[in-house]
Design an enzyme around this catalytic site. Structure first.
Site, PDB file in Angstrom:
ATOM      1  N   GLU A 170      -4.101  79.028  76.471  1.00  0.00           N
ATOM      2  CA  GLU A 170      -3.621  80.051  75.524  1.00  0.00           C
ATOM      3  C   GLU A 170      -4.080  79.712  74.103  1.00  0.00           C
ATOM      4  O   GLU A 170      -4.451  80.597  73.328  1.00  0.00           O
ATOM      5  CB  GLU A 170      -2.091  80.137  75.604  1.00  0.00           C
ATOM      6  CG  GLU A 170      -1.651  80.686  76.968  1.00  0.00           C
ATOM      7  CD  GLU A 170      -0.156  80.672  77.156  1.00  0.00           C
ATOM      8  OE1 GLU A 170       0.433  79.565  77.115  1.00  0.00           O
ATOM      9  OE2 GLU A 170       0.440  81.752  77.338  1.00  0.00           O
ATOM     10  N   GLU A 190       1.529  78.110  84.995  1.00  0.00           N
ATOM     11  CA  GLU A 190       2.960  78.199  84.702  1.00  0.00           C
ATOM     12  C   GLU A 190       3.773  78.670  85.897  1.00  0.00           C
ATOM     13  O   GLU A 190       4.907  78.238  86.107  1.00  0.00           O
ATOM     14  CB  GLU A 190       3.192  79.143  83.505  1.00  0.00           C
ATOM     15  CG  GLU A 190       2.795  78.553  82.155  1.00  0.00           C
ATOM     16  CD  GLU A 190       1.318  78.738  81.808  1.00  0.00           C
ATOM     17  OE1 GLU A 190       0.522  79.089  82.713  1.00  0.00           O
ATOM     18  OE2 GLU A 190       0.946  78.525  80.639  1.00  0.00           O
TER      19      GLU A 190
HETATM   20  N1  3HC Z   1       2.919  68.033  79.702  1.00  0.00           N
HETATM   21  C1  3HC Z   1       3.252  66.741  79.653  1.00  0.00           C
HETATM   22  N2  3HC Z   1       2.753  65.816  80.493  1.00  0.00           N
HETATM   23  C2  3HC Z   1       1.885  66.238  81.407  1.00  0.00           C
HETATM   24  C3  3HC Z   1       1.490  67.580  81.507  1.00  0.00           C
HETATM   25  C4  3HC Z   1       2.028  68.502  80.577  1.00  0.00           C
HETATM   26  N3  3HC Z   1       1.692  69.800  80.575  1.00  0.00           N
HETATM   27  N4  3HC Z   1       0.627  67.695  82.529  1.00  0.00           N
HETATM   28  C5  3HC Z   1       0.489  66.456  83.046  1.00  0.00           C
HETATM   29  N5  3HC Z   1       1.246  65.587  82.375  1.00  0.00           N
HETATM   30  C6  3HC Z   1       1.363  64.142  82.592  1.00  0.00           C
HETATM   31  C7  3HC Z   1       1.995  63.817  83.933  1.00  0.00           C
HETATM   32  O1  3HC Z   1       3.400  63.877  83.869  1.00  0.00           O
HETATM   33  C8  3HC Z   1       1.462  62.426  84.167  1.00  0.00           C
HETATM   34  O2  3HC Z   1       2.241  61.572  83.373  1.00  0.00           O
HETATM   35  P1  3HC Z   1       2.572  60.096  83.831  1.00  0.00           P
HETATM   36  O3  3HC Z   1       1.266  59.384  83.916  1.00  0.00           O
HETATM   37  O4  3HC Z   1       3.509  59.601  82.789  1.00  0.00           O
HETATM   38  O5  3HC Z   1       3.212  60.248  85.175  1.00  0.00           O
HETATM   39  C9  3HC Z   1       0.058  62.467  83.565  1.00  0.00           C
HETATM   40  O6  3HC Z   1       0.058  63.615  82.698  1.00  0.00           O
HETATM   41  C10 3HC Z   1      -1.054  62.630  84.569  1.00  0.00           C
HETATM   42  O7  3HC Z   1      -0.725  63.737  85.399  1.00  0.00           O
HETATM   43  P2  3HC Z   1      -1.161  63.772  86.928  1.00  0.00           P
HETATM   44  O8  3HC Z   1      -0.649  62.563  87.626  1.00  0.00           O
HETATM   45  O9  3HC Z   1      -0.755  65.091  87.455  1.00  0.00           O
HETATM   46  O10 3HC Z   1      -2.733  63.619  86.791  1.00  0.00           O
HETATM   47  P3  3HC Z   1      -3.910  64.457  87.405  1.00  0.00           P
HETATM   48  O11 3HC Z   1      -5.129  63.951  86.763  1.00  0.00           O
HETATM   49  O12 3HC Z   1      -3.797  64.447  88.893  1.00  0.00           O
HETATM   50  O13 3HC Z   1      -3.679  65.982  86.950  1.00  0.00           O
HETATM   51  C11 3HC Z   1      -3.279  67.833  85.463  1.00  0.00           C
HETATM   52  C12 3HC Z   1      -3.747  66.363  85.589  1.00  0.00           C
HETATM   53  C13 3HC Z   1      -4.292  68.724  86.198  1.00  0.00           C
HETATM   54  C14 3HC Z   1      -3.215  68.202  84.006  1.00  0.00           C
HETATM   55  C15 3HC Z   1      -1.916  67.990  86.155  1.00  0.00           C
HETATM   56  O14 3HC Z   1      -1.045  67.004  85.633  1.00  0.00           O
HETATM   57  C16 3HC Z   1      -1.260  69.310  85.965  1.00  0.00           C
HETATM   58  O15 3HC Z   1      -1.534  70.246  86.703  1.00  0.00           O
HETATM   59  N6  3HC Z   1      -0.352  69.406  84.989  1.00  0.00           N
HETATM   60  C17 3HC Z   1       0.477  70.546  84.812  1.00  0.00           C
HETATM   61  C18 3HC Z   1      -0.171  71.499  83.876  1.00  0.00           C
HETATM   62  C19 3HC Z   1       0.760  72.644  83.618  1.00  0.00           C
HETATM   63  O16 3HC Z   1       1.553  73.050  84.439  1.00  0.00           O
HETATM   64  N7  3HC Z   1       0.649  73.190  82.407  1.00  0.00           N
HETATM   65  C20 3HC Z   1       1.440  74.289  82.035  1.00  0.00           C
HETATM   66  C21 3HC Z   1       2.596  73.819  81.281  1.00  0.00           C
HETATM   67  S1  3HC Z   1       3.707  75.129  80.922  1.00  0.00           S
HETATM   68  C22 3HC Z   1       3.024  75.896  79.572  1.00  0.00           C
HETATM   69  O17 3HC Z   1       1.958  75.560  79.139  1.00  0.00           O
HETATM   70  C23 3HC Z   1       3.898  76.935  78.966  1.00  0.00           C
HETATM   71  C24 3HC Z   1       3.173  77.796  78.006  1.00  0.00           C
HETATM   72  O18 3HC Z   1       2.615  78.911  78.682  1.00  0.00           O
HETATM   73  C25 3HC Z   1       4.070  78.299  76.944  1.00  0.00           C
END
Ligand code: 3HC
Ligand code: NAI
Length: 698
Positions: free
Chosen positions: A105, A125
């Protein structure tokens, strides 16, 4: 510093710097605002490049901030996005590695986007029970087209940037580059520095040739696929708003949807599961950076149901496996089972012939322990009998090389005793796979008293490699999952005694969301297995009450699907569970023999008793330190026992009920003269948490 700022030539470079994935938490948002203001004020700067440090542009909003006041504190993400878009100098996003959620975004609010090939792009999301809340539902349909955007937003799937760049007419990416993205973005910024007006995604049209029909069709599809989850339909409505409403009104509709979803129990459960899954891989006394042992070859002892499934996990991950048996026939059967499973995948189109060939080429069968000499990991999956395990582990100890990790797949036996059969207990641990082992996500990693830190750390890393959800358990009979399910099954038995039919109990459990009710599950697993456990318990814990209806069932040879008769009847070759008149008569006789008058039991009571049986035992496991944290128990139940994801696991569900209410319910259930008062003795930890006003998951 959560954002870095430097000026290169006439461009300001703003680098998001909030490891691990540049989550857009409050401090980072504040720093972006400060950096944009600085770039606006600097007369040398004619353009801005925004990028991310490390292995992400940005993973989106900081998930760990959700639920705290910081999440919506100004500048919130919608405000930051608006500020970037309104910048009077061109802002170019230099996107690489990961660009997701709020990260995408943010990129969409920039005036231009240069992306590195291979970047993972998503609006995920929906997987957290949310919708994109910083303009994603309004800008992505404008940049990518309504249909492609809807697919991405409703599915949350990750797509490679270069594929999105091929969508006809797309305005999402201005340039896809193979090499250094920052340099390419700086060059691009120099090219466009003087161009006005600045292009804004919000000014593009969001149109569809036949929006009414399209959204109605999509609505029907999404509704059918997202039962129990409100987010996908709300995502769809937000995208429809992009087409049907002016931009600002669409943004308002999006924001309302986001706020409404944020407080749903389903979103709370999904966010809990996201954090829980990652927490499970962390072990309190294991420092990050604990050295790992290298695993290049695997040996599996026992080619039965479990051994062959376990072997497939490693073949799928590209590791050579030697499968060792004591009987030539059993070995042949095991190898054939593996071939058969791969061929079934081939015929369903889930596996290509070359992959099948490559996997089978890594597999070797053997009748000799000498063939495990090169293995870095040996997993035993022979009969569940301590004497057999002793013989096998003595042979493994004699044949395996020094430093090899030795694991047992035992379901019930003591890992410390098994480790004692070897001269290297520090190398021994439990790897408890679930059946079918090549399919089920859960792996309980059982830590013995002597298990070395590096052995444990290696097992956790290996679990990730074979795509399992690993949860650490201490040594006890049943570990986490089966110890809890035993209490659940006892309670299911009491429900039969009091008047329920197996169908009624299963229907209620399945309506709550369990993948399968307790009686259908037992028929699948084999009633003889729990019979053997009950016989053992009768000796170990003679005082413990249980319903003997299951014993009566087994005495008639009704072991479940494999005998075409269990709690249900089965037609030959079919899995459909048919209510059994014989079982109904058996239960009536059983109640009469005990002098029990059957009563009508409501479905809510059934579910309450089944789930609270899990919760009470879960609390005991936590107190004993068998489970490290409540969320680990939730992961066990979500990934191995078909607990409904939208309820977040038994401990999360108990938290959502309120532990005070859970305790009161147990006290009430203990007063039921037909139930077992001792069963409902609340775990001391539960009582303490209630007294302190706390919950399991903090
Ligand atoms: N916020 C904070 N921490 C995050 C994060 C996020 N969005 N995404 C990942 N992390 C952290 C994990 O908790 C993990 O932390 P840790 O080492 O302390 O356990 C670390 O990053 C690594 O994550 P993964 O073990 O999942 O590592 P991968 O390399 O396998 O994957 C990733 C990385 C593809 C970024 C995966 O973590 C992922 O899919 N994350 C979720 C992304 C997501 O859902 N984003 C949307 C958030 S909601 C949003 O943006 C709302 C907005 O629209 C207003
Ligand atoms: P199984 O009976 O299907 O297979 C056991 C295999 O071990 C047989 O093929 C047998 O020939 C072989 N074997 C016996 N002694 C041997 C020896 N000395 N050397 C080499 N091979 C030998 O049993 P299953 O179901 O695969 O169970 C194996 C283990 O996995 C048990 O400890 C069981 O408790 C555990 N387990 C079983 C689960 C299940 O759902 N079946 C789930 C999780 C764990």
């Amino acid at each position: 510093m959560s954002t870095l700022y430097e000026v290169r030539g006439s461009s300001a470079v703003i680098t998001l710097n909030n490891p691990p994935v540049n989550g857009l938490g409050l401090a980072t948002r504040q720093a972006i605002v400060a950096a944009i203001e600085r770039a606006e004020a600097d007369p040398v700067v004619t353009a801005v490049v925004m990028t991310g440090a490390g292995a992400a542009f940005s993973g989106g909003a900081d998930i760990k901030e959700f639920g705290s006041p910081k999440a919506m504190s100004e500048p919130n993400l919608p405000s930051v996005v608006a500020l970037v878009e309104a910048c009077s100098k061109p802002v170019v996003a230099a996107v690489h590695s990961v660009c997701m959620g709020g990260g995408l975004e943010l990129a969409l609010s920039c005036h231009y986007r240069v992306v590195a090939a291979g970047t993972k792009v998503a609006l995920p999301e929906v997987k957290l029970g949310l919708l994109p809340g910083a303009g994603g539902t309004q800008r992505l349909p404008r940049a990518l087209g309504v249909e492609a955007a809807l697919n991405l937003i409703v599915s949350g799937e990750i797509v490679a940037a270069e594929l999105l760049a091929q969508v006809p007419g797309q305005k999402l990416f201005d340039r896809v580059v193979a090499g250094e993205v920052l340099e390419a973005a700086l060059a691009f910024a120099a090219e466009v520095a003087a161009q006005r007006p600045l292009p804004r995604v919000r000014d593009l049209p969001a149109t569809h040739a036949n929006p009414e029909a399209f959204f109605q069709f999509a609505r029907n599809m999404v509704a059918a696929q997202s039962r129990n989850f409100p987010a996908p339909l709300r995502c769809l409505e937000a995208v429809a708003a992009a087409v049907n409403l002016p931009f600002e009104q669409g943004l308002r509709a999006e924001r309302e949807g986001f706020a409404a979803l944020m407080i749903t129990p389903e979103s709370k459960a999904l966010r809990h599961a996201f954090v829980a899954e990652r927490a499970a891989s962390k072990i309190a006394d294991l420092p990050p950076g604990t050295p790992l042992r290298e695993i290049r070859q695997v040996a599996v002892i026992g080619a039965g149901t479990m051994g062959s499934g376990i072997a497939m996990n490693f073949l799928n991950a590209g590791l050579p496996v030697v499968l060792v048996e004591s009987q030539a026939e059993a070995l042949e059967r095991g190898l054939a089972r593996i071939r058969g499973a791969y061929e079934a995948q081939l015929s369903k189109g889930k596996l290509k012939q070359d992959k099948l060939d490559a996997r089978l080429a890594l597999l070797r069968g053997s009748l000799s322990y000498a063939d495990i000499a090169e293995a870095d990991l040996v997993i035993e999956a022979v009969f569940e009998d301590l004497d057999v395990k002793r013989q096998v582990f003595e042979q493994i100890d004699a044949a395996a090389k020094p430093g090899a990790i030795l694991a047992s797949n035992t379901s019930t036996l003591d890992i410390n005793t098994i480790a004692g059969f070897t001269r290297r207990p520090q190398d021994v641990l439990g790897l408890h796979f679930f059946s079918p082992a090549q399919v089920m996500k859960l792996l309980e990693v059982v830590r013995g008293a002597a298990t070395g830190h590096d052995v444990l750390a290696t097992a956790m890393a290996l679990a990730k490699k074979i795509r399992k959800t690993a949860v650490v358990a201490g040594v006890c009979d049943g570990f986490i999952g089966n110890r809890m399910i035993e209490q659940y099954a006892r309670q299911a038995g009491f429900l039969l005694d009091e008047g329920c039919s197996p169908e009624q109990v299963d229907r209620a459990a399945e309506a709550f969301g369990f993948a399968m009710g307790p009686f259908r599950m037992n028929d699948l697993a084999g009633n003889d297995i729990s019979w053997a456990i009950r016989k053992r318990r009768a000796i170990e814990r003679p005082e413990q009450r249980y319903s003997q209806s299951a014993d009566r069932l087994c005495e008639r040879g009704r072991f479940g699907q494999k005998t075409q008769a269990g709690w249900y009847d089965y037609r030959p070759g079919r899995r459909e569970a048919l209510p059994s008149p014989e079982v109904a008569a058996l239960l009536a006789e059983h109640r009469a023999a005990l002098g029990l008058q059957p009563r009508q039991i409501r479905d809510e009571e059934i579910v309450e008793r089944l789930v609270l049986a899990l919760v009470n035992e879960g609390a005991r496991l936590l107190e004993e330190g068998i489970a490290q944290r409540a969320s680990d128990i939730d992961m066990v139940y979500l990934s191995g026992y078909g607990f409904p994801l939208w309820r977040g696991g038994p401990m999360c569900y108990a938290d959502s009920l309120g532990l005070f209410n859970v305790l009161q319910a147990m006290k009430r259930l203990a007063r039921n003269p037909m139930d077992d008062a001792a069963f409902w003795e609340p775990a001391p930890l539960l009582q303490r948490l209630v007294a302190q006003g706390k919950s399991f998951n903090g």
